[in-house]
Design an enzyme around this catalytic site. Structure first.
Site, PDB file in Angstrom:
ATOM      1  CE  LYS A 280      -8.631  -3.899   9.431  1.00 52.19           C
ATOM      2  NZ  LYS A 280      -8.838  -2.631   8.626  1.00 52.19           N
TER       3      LYS A 280
ATOM      4  CE1 TYR B   9      -7.829  -2.117  14.527  1.00 53.51           C
ATOM      5  CE2 TYR B   9      -9.242  -1.467  12.723  1.00 53.51           C
ATOM      6  CZ  TYR B   9      -7.986  -1.686  13.233  1.00 53.51           C
ATOM      7  OH  TYR B   9      -6.878  -1.466  12.452  1.00 53.51           O
TER       8      TYR B   9
HETATM    9  P1  NAD Z   1      -4.716   2.262   0.076  1.00 53.03           P
HETATM   10  O1  NAD Z   1      -5.816   2.324  -0.922  1.00 53.03           O
HETATM   11  O2  NAD Z   1      -4.189   3.541   0.608  1.00 53.03           O
HETATM   12  O3  NAD Z   1      -3.474   1.443  -0.521  1.00 53.03           O
HETATM   13  C1  NAD Z   1      -3.645   0.263  -1.259  1.00 53.03           C
HETATM   14  C2  NAD Z   1      -2.423   0.002  -2.105  1.00 53.03           C
HETATM   15  O4  NAD Z   1      -2.712  -1.117  -2.943  1.00 53.03           O
HETATM   16  C3  NAD Z   1      -2.048   1.158  -3.025  1.00 53.03           C
HETATM   17  O5  NAD Z   1      -0.662   1.306  -3.038  1.00 53.03           O
HETATM   18  C4  NAD Z   1      -2.538   0.708  -4.371  1.00 53.03           C
HETATM   19  O6  NAD Z   1      -1.769   1.231  -5.444  1.00 53.03           O
HETATM   20  C5  NAD Z   1      -2.346  -0.804  -4.278  1.00 53.03           C
HETATM   21  N1  NAD Z   1      -3.194  -1.525  -5.216  1.00 53.03           N
HETATM   22  C6  NAD Z   1      -2.773  -2.534  -6.004  1.00 53.03           C
HETATM   23  N2  NAD Z   1      -3.754  -2.963  -6.772  1.00 53.03           N
HETATM   24  C7  NAD Z   1      -4.829  -2.218  -6.495  1.00 53.03           C
HETATM   25  C8  NAD Z   1      -6.155  -2.198  -6.996  1.00 53.03           C
HETATM   26  N3  NAD Z   1      -6.574  -3.066  -7.924  1.00 53.03           N
HETATM   27  N4  NAD Z   1      -7.005  -1.306  -6.483  1.00 53.03           N
HETATM   28  C9  NAD Z   1      -6.636  -0.445  -5.506  1.00 53.03           C
HETATM   29  N5  NAD Z   1      -5.375  -0.429  -4.993  1.00 53.03           N
HETATM   30  C10 NAD Z   1      -4.487  -1.303  -5.502  1.00 53.03           C
HETATM   31  O7  NAD Z   1      -5.220   1.329   1.252  1.00 53.03           O
HETATM   32  P2  NAD Z   1      -4.659   1.246   2.750  1.00 53.03           P
HETATM   33  O8  NAD Z   1      -5.456   2.159   3.605  1.00 53.03           O
HETATM   34  O9  NAD Z   1      -3.215   1.369   2.738  1.00 53.03           O
HETATM   35  O10 NAD Z   1      -5.125  -0.245   3.156  1.00 53.03           O
HETATM   36  C11 NAD Z   1      -4.405  -1.390   2.739  1.00 53.03           C
HETATM   37  C12 NAD Z   1      -4.740  -2.559   3.667  1.00 53.03           C
HETATM   38  O11 NAD Z   1      -4.359  -2.217   4.988  1.00 53.03           O
HETATM   39  C13 NAD Z   1      -6.204  -2.926   3.743  1.00 53.03           C
HETATM   40  O12 NAD Z   1      -6.343  -4.310   3.864  1.00 53.03           O
HETATM   41  C14 NAD Z   1      -6.697  -2.269   5.022  1.00 53.03           C
HETATM   42  O13 NAD Z   1      -7.775  -2.946   5.632  1.00 53.03           O
HETATM   43  C15 NAD Z   1      -5.456  -2.344   5.875  1.00 53.03           C
HETATM   44  N6  NAD Z   1      -5.390  -1.261   6.860  1.00 53.03           N
HETATM   45  C16 NAD Z   1      -5.078  -1.572   8.143  1.00 53.03           C
HETATM   46  C17 NAD Z   1      -4.978  -0.567   9.080  1.00 53.03           C
HETATM   47  C18 NAD Z   1      -4.551  -0.894  10.475  1.00 53.03           C
HETATM   48  O14 NAD Z   1      -4.626  -0.031  11.343  1.00 53.03           O
HETATM   49  N7  NAD Z   1      -4.066  -2.094  10.728  1.00 53.03           N
HETATM   50  C19 NAD Z   1      -5.218   0.757   8.734  1.00 53.03           C
HETATM   51  C20 NAD Z   1      -5.509   1.049   7.394  1.00 53.03           C
HETATM   52  C21 NAD Z   1      -5.601   0.030   6.457  1.00 53.03           C
END
Ligand code: NAD
Length: 383
Positions: free
Chosen positions: A149, A235
């Site tokens: 999401k 949420y």
């Molecule tokens: P994060 O920034 O920690 O990780 C993102 C990943 O994408 C990294 O590995 C990064 O290297 C990669 N990436 C590839 N291209 C990129 C770019 N151009 N810029 C930045 N990163 C790039 O993020 P996250 O917290 O892991 O979130 C990822 C997804 O998961 C989002 O859509 C977020 O909304 C979702 N999320 C959901 C929950 C949940 O509880 N369901 C919780 C956190 C995040």
């Protein structure tokens, strides 16, 4: 033709396999049983049922801290692949989780996953703006997709993702993890039951956290699609929709960001919104990147009940209020990601519709666009 195995040989093979599985125990299911007659005091893992192979796209915080460890609690899903722009990181994680290095892909050769029968499902865990491209490429490669999401940054992109799933005859689910855990499921049952406390009249739903690093992608409008609403306020919106069991017909909203705070140069900090549902339920919701919030409460004529925290990964709490009494409801604390992933694996194996398909993600996106419009215009927006 069937082959009869020497019983002793087959037992030795079984024990060898079992000891290998025991060495991998921290990564495997914790379920186990004791075979007391043949092998006293040795715990053997459950004989596994069919598990689908999953590959994660994007090895960031959520993947590393929540999703990878959750596979150990899955019954129908196993981690078999990674897609990452950082091959060294992927290799290290592959060693820890027993992922075959041949199942590590880059963003460039991602499409060749089509030729890998070990990968059944792709889990897209990338910044929001990248969800449509990586979902559609996976679907075209013939894989089923669980996408985090918010589904995408616009309703149009959501529609393209849904169309791609249909064209590929593959399943698409959105990662609304709290729909799969017992506290939120109990809230839904109680909200929709009219016998004990009467019908739901009012819902409060708040979600927020104090966001840190001003340089992160969550604070770039092009990557995140918006601010707190897209990331965490979703949420509260989703809860108002699943607790009411209806789709909103009108939206009001107000937005505020602390002036000169570098975190909110492009996206909103706080956005409060109200939803009117067709049956008369009104919902008041808060979304914040400035303060920690996480509470859903449902009010009825003869009582109310709440979750607080409502959407954290662990430690959810439920209370039921009747007149002057407060009851703490004890429910199992389960791993949301393991439940969510196994639900999707089961949907794929049984060819059933997942609880939160692409259409669910699209519905939230449409309402979020209306919330932004209401906040900008200061007017009620009809849906
Ligand atoms: P994060 O920034 O920690 O990780 C993102 C990943 O994408 C990294 O590995 C990064 O290297 C990669 N990436 C590839 N291209 C990129 C770019 N151009 N810029 C930045 N990163 C790039 O993020 P996250 O917290 O892991 O979130 C990822 C997804 O998961 C989002 O859509 C977020 O909304 C979702 N999320 C959901 C929950 C949940 O509880 N369901 C919780 C956190 C995040």
């Amino acid at each position: 033709m069937t082959t009869r195995l020497d019983p002793d040989l087959s037992r030795r093979r079984f024990l060898k396999a079992a000891s290998g599985a025991l060495m991998a125990a921290p990564l495997a299911s914790t379920a186990s049983r004791t075979i007391s007659t043949q092998v006293p005091n040795i715990k053997l893992p459950e004989v596994p049922g069919k598990r689908l192979g999953w590959a994660l796209v994007g090895l960031g915080n959520l993947s590393i801290n929540q999703i990878m460890p959750a596979f150990a609690k899955c019954q129908q899903s196993k981690l078999v692949g990674f897609v990452s722009g950082r091959p060294e990181k992927a290799k290290q994680l592959a060693q820890v989780y027993g992922v075959d290095p041949k199942n590590i892909y880059t963003y460039d050769n991602y499409d060749t996953v089509a030729n890998n029968p070990e990968v059944d499902v792709i889990y897209v865990v990338l910044p929001n703006s990248m969800h449509p491209e990586y979902t559609i490429r996976a679907l075209k490669a013939g894989k089923h997709v669980l996408c985090e999401k918010p589904m995408a940054n616009t309703p149009q992109e959501c529609e393209q993702m849904i169309a791609a799933a249909r064209a590929a005859n593959r399943k698409l689910m959105i990662g609304y993890r709290v729909r799969y855990e017992p506290f939120n499921q109990t809230m839904i049952k109680m909200a929709q039951d009219t016998t004990e406390m009467g019908p739901t009249r009012v819902i409060l739903a708040d979600a927020g956290f104090n966001i840190g690093d001003p340089t992160q992608w969550r604070l770039r409008k092009a990557m995140a699609g918006g601010g707190s609403l897209m990331d965490i306020g979703i949420y509260a919106l989703n809860a108002a929709r699943y607790l009411s069991g209806e789709e909103p017909i009108e939206v009001n909203a107000m937005m505020h960001s602390t002036p000169n705070d570098p975190r909110f140069a492009e996206v909103e900090e706080n956005i409060n919104f109200q939803l009117r549902f067709p049956g008369g339920i009104l919902a008041n919701c808060t979304s914040s990147y400035g303060v920690n919030l996480g509470r859903f409460r449902v009010f009825k004529p003869r009582g109310s009940f709440e979750l607080d925290p409502a959407s954290s990964y662990t430690g959810l709490r439920m209370r039921v209020f009747r007149g002057g009494t407060t009851e703490e409801r004890t429910l199992p604390q389960r791993d949301h990601f393991a439940l969510e992933m196994d639900h999707f694996s089961a949907s794929v194996m049984n060819n059933t519709e997942p609880l939160t398909p692409g259409e669910e993600g699209l519905k939230d996106l449409k309402v979020m666009m209306a919330i932004y419009e209401a906040a900008r215009s200061g007017r009620t927006v009809k849906l």
